[in-house]
Each structure stands twice: as structure tokens, then as C-alpha cells.
Write an enzyme that holds these catalytic residues in place. Structure first.
Site, mmCIF file in Angstrom:
data_model
loop_
_atom_site.group_PDB
_atom_site.id
_atom_site.type_symbol
_atom_site.label_atom_id
_atom_site.label_comp_id
_atom_site.label_asym_id
_atom_site.label_seq_id
_atom_site.Cartn_x
_atom_site.Cartn_y
_atom_site.Cartn_z
ATOM 1 N N HIS A 46 0.824 -1.205 0.000
ATOM 2 C CA HIS A 46 0.000 0.000 0.000
ATOM 3 C C HIS A 46 0.866 1.265 0.000
ATOM 4 C CE1 HIS A 46 -3.657 2.311 0.608
ATOM 5 N NE2 HIS A 46 -3.045 2.975 1.576
ATOM 6 N N GLU A 68 -2.376 -5.591 -4.348
ATOM 7 C CA GLU A 68 -3.019 -5.220 -3.085
ATOM 8 C C GLU A 68 -4.434 -5.813 -3.001
ATOM 9 O OE1 GLU A 68 -2.882 -1.033 -0.719
ATOM 10 O OE2 GLU A 68 -4.041 -1.045 -2.573
ATOM 11 N N ASN A 417 25.781 -21.653 -9.409
ATOM 12 C CA ASN A 417 26.578 -22.843 -9.712
ATOM 13 C C ASN A 417 26.323 -23.942 -8.681
ATOM 14 O OD1 ASN A 417 28.943 -23.060 -11.870
ATOM 15 N ND2 ASN A 417 28.517 -20.902 -11.503
#
Length: 682
Positions: A46, A68, A417
Site C-alpha cells: 500500500h 493489493e 553454480n
């Protein structure tokens, strides 16, 4: 108003909120029933939405608004989180990060996120599973409520009614801005900020989205649950500039029912008996206050952001002052005037305190880099269909800001990796007698004037035989030299540029792809990276980084005419030993130290000192140093004493000198090399 003045603040705070969203979504994925985490996520989203709308980044605000909406359903227990919702929210976060990065690069923050918005909208509707769900029913109920002309839908009315029955205060608030107000969206955002700090907003008219886009005249109304009195609420909102009037009307169940079933006429009816309602509710509030603890005032923000160039300038100026301070101390000891000595001693104490502050200003916890990795590992594990636990230790270890900014990419490569090519699949791990879940350790710790960062996993390890074969075929190692290499030396060949080829992916499980770039980057920072591995057990990458442009405590010593400095943090103790106590083990000098036998290193031989050799001395002064849990003793000529020194790099022409990490300027103007204890201990 020129918004460019606030752009830097917007970027910094947006990155903070995005990181908080990432961290909390990861927490929620582990505990999907914890509504308190959803509340934290909702608040961050918000706030980010409001900031973006105020700055004019509509795409950012629009996407955050859709996220939201989903979070609002979850926090109100109208929607249960599942893997699709998590993935969609994470995709939204990635898009938001890209848009903020575009703003950083001077762009407008625009991006085509239609597919993400559609997915979020479908989640809200309940259509994403192609079946009727609770959210869909709720959405239709809400729409029906609006079509009937009521100010509140069925769900909003229910929430407010339950709040009143629980003894909480519910208000209907009307705010009118002045005619001269320029940034209406910003003022409305500040009102909402006040309301959310004192309670929870349930409904606004016009909608929050319309308010942020300034699609209203001068007035807007809000239904809110609050923890403060009507008078205090009125005062807080009135303290915001460009507010013309504020009407705060307490609601009871009767007036709430009227608002739920009628339109704007009902609102007028509620406004009519404003005074009696206000008085009655104020008395209820007073009775409740005796039972409920007082709401704590929000803590003021006590941090500021400082440009890194200013800190660089401050550090350089203090470095020069420190050199002069040491010179003054030397002169005072020669002149032997009490008043001068007292003044210099006081200046030394003050500058020592100042030194600690200056150092801490530049130091940043590695957590600022580490905090992005849990999300990355989560996504990688999911895409590779592996089970992986990331365990982070030492995240509070501090490192110079300039190094922090550069170390992120090499660590990303090492971790990728480890996950991609080190950790086996679930089936492979079970077949090898291991647990289904692989473990990746990410550690950071101080050692001397260096910070070590380790990436260790319990995967398949490096196939040293194949690495050596590839090194010979690529010309990295001559066939006649192959037999002289140890296992660790062979494993470290994966950092050679010759290994960055497609063939390596199949030959050595992808290890080494791009690792030459990792070593180049770390070396450019004055650091080093090594790898150790046991085939079938796992692999550990160790990154050594210097505390560059720093001030350290050091022991100054002599080797004939030359002076050296050894970081105090690496010194265990100093001692004098007899020549007869030196042991020879496999041709290497060793000494007994605290029930252990440790190597004895000749600094004069290592640095080929032209004016000193301990060959014919019967007793030796030594300094015992450590690197982690490994110890060694260094033979020196003479102790000078402890001093605060400024660590300077040797420049690009004197890189990779074994055993030396930099230089310093002493009080008498002489240059002393700084010994690197970590390089002396193998």
C-alpha cells in the site's frame, strides 16, 4: 512542484519496500496461515502504491494496486494462498523491481505487465482455477452491493459491525481540501497514512485508485476503525497542510445499518445527528480506555541517507589527520613539554572516538546483499525441481560499502553454480544415500583486516580427474606438470578462462562456466577466491575480501632498515623463543605452541630483506598470527609498537604481491608495507 527533488528518496524507499515484500512473501510461503505476515505485506504494498502514484509512475501504482487487491482478500480470510498465487505475486514483485530499475536508469518506469495484471484480476474474481470459488462469490457480492447504491457492501458492513460489537471505534470521515491545493493525491495519501497509523481503513469514496489519480474534486470520505478519540483524529488530520475541513462522525450499529442499505441520502441522515452520536461514542471510548492499553506513538525515523562520495571525502580527510596526529605524538615525545603532551593526548582520545564513528559510517552489514538470495534460491530450486535449504550465518558481518556494492554479482554466480550444478536432483541424492533436501551454506566472518564469505553445499563435488583432463586438452596445464598438482590445485583450475566453454557443461557438470569472470571481479576488489571439494561430498567456495580504504590497529615491526605493519586483529600474542626450540618437520621449521605444533615463517626470507637475517641469532622475536582456527608464528627483527594506521592500496601497478595487503604512511613520513597474515597461513 518539481518531483525530481524527491526521486532519490523514492528510489531508496521503493527498494526497501520491495525487499520487505520479498522477505515477507518468503516467510508467508513457509507459514501460509499467518495473517500477521499478510498484514505486513499489505502495508508495504500500500505504501509503495501511494509513493508511486504521488511520483506519477502510474504503471507501478497500477500493478501494486492489483497485488493489493489479492492481498486484501487474503488478509480478510476470503482467499487461501496457493502455489499459483505465490508465483503470480513473485512475478509481480520481479516486474516492480524492473520498473524501479528503469526509473533508476532515467526511464519512466513503464512496462508491459498485462499478463501479470490479468492473472491477479483472475485471482480476485476466483476464475484462475476455472471453477467457482469463494473469492468469486465475494467479488459478485461486492459488486451487487455497489449496484444497490449502498455506501458499504455486505462484507465491509460485517467487518465494521463486528468491530463495534467488540468495543472498537468506527468513524465516518469527510475530508475537504483547500481550493488552492496542488497535489491532491499527495494530501489524500497523507490522510490515509494518519488513519492507518491509528487504525485500519475499510472503505473510501472515491476509491483509493481514483484518489491517487486525482479523479475527485476536493472532498473524499472514509470509513475507518481507529484506536484514538475523534478529537485526536480530527487534530491529526488538521495538522496536514492544505486541509480545509475535517468531519469525524462516530458510528453505532443503527447508523451503520442505514449506510449499508441506502445511498448518499443515508450519509446525510447520519450527518444530521452528528453531535449526539459523537457524544455517546466518546463516552464509550472513555470507558474502554480504562481497559485497553494506550496505543504507542509511532517511533520517529532517526536515519538519513548520505551520498557515498561524501563519505569517501570524509574518510580521506580523516586519514590525513590521523597521519598528522601520529606525527604530533612523536614530536611531543621529543619536545617533552607537559602542556603539549596533555593536549596531544586529549586530541588522540577525541580523534580515536571520531575514527570509530567515521569507520562505522562506511561499514554496511553483508545482509544488504544476502537478503536477496533466499528468494533466488527458492526460484532456482522450483525451476530445477530440487529441494534446497539455504542457511545464512554471519549476515551481520560488516564490510566497506564500496565492496558491498560490487560483491553481489559474483556471489549470485557462485550460488547459481552450487544450486544448478552442485546439488543433485532428489532421485540422485536418494540413490547416493543422502537426504532429499540439499543444503547450501552462505557464511560471512571477519579474519584480520579481511572478510571471508563462503558458499558451501553438500552436492556431488568436483570431478578432479575430468577437470585435469580438460585443463590439459585446453592447454591450461602442460602434461608433464599434471602429476605435480594437488587435488585443491586441480580444483582451482576451474577459474581458468579456458574452462568457459560449452564442452565443460557436460564434462564437469557445468562447473567453471563463467567462474573466470567471478575471479576477475573479486581480484579487482583486492580479494581472492578459492575452491575446495570432495567428490560425492560437496564443494566450498571461499571469497576473501579486504576492508579497503579503512583504518586499522596494527603492530609496527622492523626487519633491519625496513618497517612493516601487521593487523592487530590477526595477532594472537608475541613472544621470544630460543633457536634450540625450533623443530624441523619434513624439512619445515615448526615450534610448539599451546599444546600444538605450528609452522614458523621467516618474514625476512619471504620478503628477501637486504638488511636483516635471523640465521645466526640464538633467540628470535615472534608474532603468533591466526586465520580462522589455523595458527602460525612469524619471525621478526624488532617490535616498534602498536599504532593506528591508514590502509592504502598499492595501486594497479603493484597488484597480487604475495603476503602484502597494502601500505601506510607513518608519522615520520616513511611508508610501511602492511603484511597480509591470511596469505602467510596456507
Amino acid at each position: 512542484m518539481d518531483m525530481n527533488a524527491y526521486l532519490s528518496m523514492f528510489i531508496d524507499e521503493s527498494n526497501d519496500h520491495l525487499q520487505a515484500l520479498n522477505d515477507n512473501l518468503m516467510r508467508l510461503e513457509s507459514s501460509p496461515e499467518d495473517i500477521s505476515i499478510v498484514q505486513d505485506i499489505f502495508r508495504s504494498a500500500h505504501t509503495l502504491k501511494g509513493m508511486s502514484a504521488t511520483m506519477g509512475f502510474e504503471d507501478l501504482a497500477s500493478l501494486t494496486h492489483e497485488m493489493e487487491n489479492v492481498l486484501d482478500l487474503v488478509r480478510n480470510d476470503k482467499l487461501k494462498m496457493d502455489s499459483f498465487i505465490f508465483d503470480t505475486l513473485f512475478q509481480g514483485l520481479d516486474a516492480l523491481e524492473s520498473m524501479v530499475e528503469d526509473v533508476v536508469q532515467g526511464g519512466t518506469g513503464k512496462s508491459d505487465v498485462t499478463h501479470i495484471v490479468n492473472n491477479l484480476a483472475n485471482i480476485v474474481k476466483g476464475d484462475y482455477k476455472n471453477s467457482s470459488t469463494e473469492p468469486a462469490a465475494s467479488a459478485s457480492t461486492s459488486a451487487a452491493g455497489q449496484e444497490n447504491g449502498g455506501l458499504l457492501d455486505q462484507y465491509q458492513s460485517s467487518v465494521l459491525k463486528q468491530s463495534i460489537q467488540s468495543g472498537l471505534q468506527v468513524f465516518y470521515i469527510k475530508v475537504t481540501l483547500t481550493e488552492s491545493c496542488v497535489l491532491k493525491a499527495a494530501r489524500s495519501y497523507m490522510v490515509f497514512d494518519v488513519l492507518e497509523n491509528t487504525g485500519e481503513v475499510i472503505k473510501s469514496e472515491p476509491s483509493v485508485e481514483d484518489l491517487e489519480q486525482e479523479k475527485f474534486d476536493r472532498s473524499f470520505t472514509v470509513f475507518t476503525i481507529s484506536s484514538v478519540s475523534p478529537e485526536e483524529l480530527t487534530s491529526k488530520i488538521n495538522s496536514i497542510s492544505e486541509i480545509e475541513t475535517v468531519e469525524v462522525l462516530p458510528l453505532d450499529e443503527e447508523s451503520l445499518a442505514t449506510l449499508s442499505s441506502a445511498g448518499t441520502q443515508a450519509a446525510a441522515a447520519v450527518e444530521a445527528p452528528a453531535a449526539p452520536v459523537k457524544t455517546e461514542k466518546a463516552e464509550v471510548k472513555s470507558a474502554d480506555e480504562q481497559k485497553k492499553p494506550a496505543v504507542k506513538a509511532p517511533v520517529a525515523n532517526r536515519t538519513i541517507r548520505v551520498d557515498i562520495d561524501r563519505l569517501d571525502a570524509l574518510m580521506n580527510l580523516f586519514s590525513e589527520m590521523l597521519i598528522d596526529r601520529v606525527r604530533l605524538e612523536q614530536l611531543a615525545s621529543e619536545v617533552k613539554r607537559q602542556d603539549l603532551t596533555d593536549t596531544v593526548e586529549h586530541m588522540a582520545r577525541v580523534s580515536s572516538d571520531l575514527q570509530n564513528i567515521v569507520l562505522k559510517l562506511r561499514m554496511v552489514p553483508v545482509d544488504t546483499v544476502f537478503n536477496r538470495f533466499p528468494r533466488m534460491i527458492r526460484d532456482l530450486a522450483k525451476s530445477l525441481d530440487k529441494k534446497i535449504d539455504l542457511i545464512i550465518t554471519g549476515a551481520d558481518t560488516e564490510l566497506d560499502r564500496t565492496v558491498i556494492d560490487e560483491i553481489g554479482d559474483p556471489l549470485v554466480h557462485l550460488l547459481r553454480n552450487s544450486v544448478d550444478h552442485g546439488i543433485e536432483t532428489v532421485a540422485e541424492r536418494v540413490a547416493a544415500g543422502k537426504s532429499e533436501t540439499g543444503t547450501v551454506h552462505l557464511r560471512a566472518f571477519h579474519s584480520g583486516n579481511h572478510v571471508f564469505i563462503e558458499v558451501e553445499e553438500d552436492g556431488k563435488g568436483i570431478n578432479a580427474k575430468k577437470v585435469l583432463e580438460k585443463a590439459i586438452s585446453k592447454g591450461v596445464v602442460k602434461p608433464e606438470d599434471a602429476g605435480k598438482l594437488s587435488i585443491d590445485e586441480i580444483n582451482n583450475l576451474i577459474f581458468s578462462a579456458g574452462f568457459s566453454t560449452a564442452d565443460v557443461i557436460s564434462d564437469i557438470s557445468g562447473r567453471g562456466v563463467g567462474l573466470d569472470v567471478v575471479r576477475t571481479k573479486i581480484t579487482s576488489l583486492g580479494g581472492n577466491v578459492t575452491v575446495t571439494s570432495v567428490e560425492g561430498k560437496g564443494t566450498k567456495f571461499s571469497v576473501q575480501l579486504p576492508l579497503t580504504l579503512s583504518i586499522i590497529s596494527a603492530m609496527l615491526i622492523k626487519l633491519g632498515d625496513e618497517k612493516y605493519a601487521i593487523p592487530l586483529s590477526s595477532i594472537v600474542e608475541t613472544a621470544i623463543i630460543q633457536r634450540s626450540s625450533i623443530l624441523m618437520v619434513h624439512g619445515n621449521p615448526m615450534i610448539k605452541f599451546r599444546n600444538a605444533v605450528i609452522p614458523l615463517i621467516s618474514l625476512s626470507k619471504l620478503f628477501e630483506s637486504p638488511s636483516y637475517s635471523e640465521e645466526h641469532e640464538e633467540e628470535h622475536e615472534i608474532i603468533v598470527i591466526h586465520k580462522g582456527d589455523k595458527w602460525a608464528a612469524v619471525v621478526i627483527d624488532e617490535f616498534i609498537g602498536q599504532s593506528e594506521i591508514v590502509l592504502k592500496t598499492l595501486g594497479k601497478y603493484l597488484t597480487n604481491i604475495s603476503g602484502v595487503s597494502g601500505a601506510t604512511i607513518l608519522g615520520d613520513g616513511q611508508v610501511a608495507l602492511i603484511v597480509d597474515p591470511n596469505a602467510l597461513i596456507k
